[in-house]
Design an enzyme around this catalytic site. Structure first.
Site, PDB file in Angstrom:
ATOM      1  CG  ASP A  76       6.478   1.507  -0.977  1.00 20.22           C
ATOM      2  OD1 ASP A  76       6.495   2.411  -1.829  1.00 20.22           O
ATOM      3  OD2 ASP A  76       6.047   0.369  -1.211  1.00 20.22           O
ATOM      4  CD  GLU A 154       7.519  -7.998   0.738  1.00 19.70           C
ATOM      5  OE1 GLU A 154       6.511  -8.537   0.226  1.00 19.70           O
ATOM      6  OE2 GLU A 154       8.503  -7.643   0.067  1.00 19.70           O
TER       7      GLU A 154
END
Ligand code: PGA
Length: 252
Positions: A76, A154
């Site tokens: 990421d 998330e």
């Protein structure tokens, strides 16, 4: 959904855990390289893997491993952020790992937090395609957020999600904000490998140290698969090991 068992290994503390895990990671990599030319690997950033990087550099210096045939894909990156920004994961990985080992620059595949908004989709698609074209990730190493995120997947992320731009949750932002000196500069978005990208790896290791991770590790291991805790998606995979210390494992 299948709900397979997650294996756990518990060490006295993060230092000893990182040392032992680094050795077994090197063995895993060498085993892959014994069978094929390249090993595709993804490892996380953040506080969790810093001792792991140090141990890997030591093992490289002792000639226990060469990174020449490793193809690295990063998990990421913040968006937007310049890769030279000291807060970027690009900068972090160069400083903490790549500048100290023999990985060729061309083997490092980073998500680019500096890319024009219009080109994000094609950037993410070509990142995914490259992994697939090269035969898929052999080894994925993960950290875990206190909210159960893996990468920047998330809560709410879907199991079939691919590499994409996401909003960083308020919960994660509040934790990240401790690391940014200038609070106005904290990126609110990120590029992340998807849950599906992570699950397509041959082997997965998740590292978690310390008391602050005990609640989420306990929930991840005990709960059914739920999109509210993306790490529970790992129960869908055949070969997942959680590498823990006595503090992070105290609620399993
Ligand atoms: P940390 O972050 O290693 O800094 O705890 C882990 C994560 O958020 O995935």
């Amino acid at each position: 959904m299948v709900n397979k068992k997650i294996k756990t290994k518990v060490y006295p503390n993060s230092k000893s855990g990182s040392k032992i895990f680094a050795k077994s990671l090197v063995n895993e990599i060498n085993e892959v390289l014994f069978k094929k030319k390249y090993c595709l690997i993804s490892i996380p950033t953040g506080n969790t893997p810093t001792d792991l990087y140090k141990e890997l550099i030591e093992l490289y210096k002792k000639k226990k491993i060469s990174f020449k045939n490793i193809l690295f894909f990063n998990l990421d990156e913040f968006y937007p952020i310049s890769k030279d920004d000291i807060q970027s994961y690009n900068y972090y990985l160069n400083e903490k790992l790549f500048n100290h080992i023999d990985i060729p620059k061309k083997n490092i595949n980073m998500l680019n937090g500096d890319i024009n908004e219009n080109n994000i989709n094609s950037h993410c698609i070509s990142f995914e395609d490259k992994i697939k074209r090269l035969g898929g990730l052999d080894i994925q190493v993960l950290g875990i957020g206190q909210n159960g995120h893996i990468g920047f997947n998330e809560p709410g992320s879907l199991i079939d999600s691919k590499t994409r731009k996401v909003n960083i949750s308020d919960h994660s932002l509040s934790i990240i904000s401790n690391e940014f000196n200038n609070k106005n500069e904290i990126p609110k978005e990120a590029l992340t490998m998807g849950v599906d990208t992570i699950l397509s790896s041959n082997k997965i290791f998740l590292l978690a140290w310390g008391k602050t991770k005990s609640t989420i590790i306990g929930k991840t291991i005990k709960n059914k698969i739920t999109k509210n805790i993306p790490a529970t998606y790992l129960k869908n995979h055949n070969d997942v090991t959680f590498i823990l210390d006595k503090y992070s494992s105290s609620k399993i």
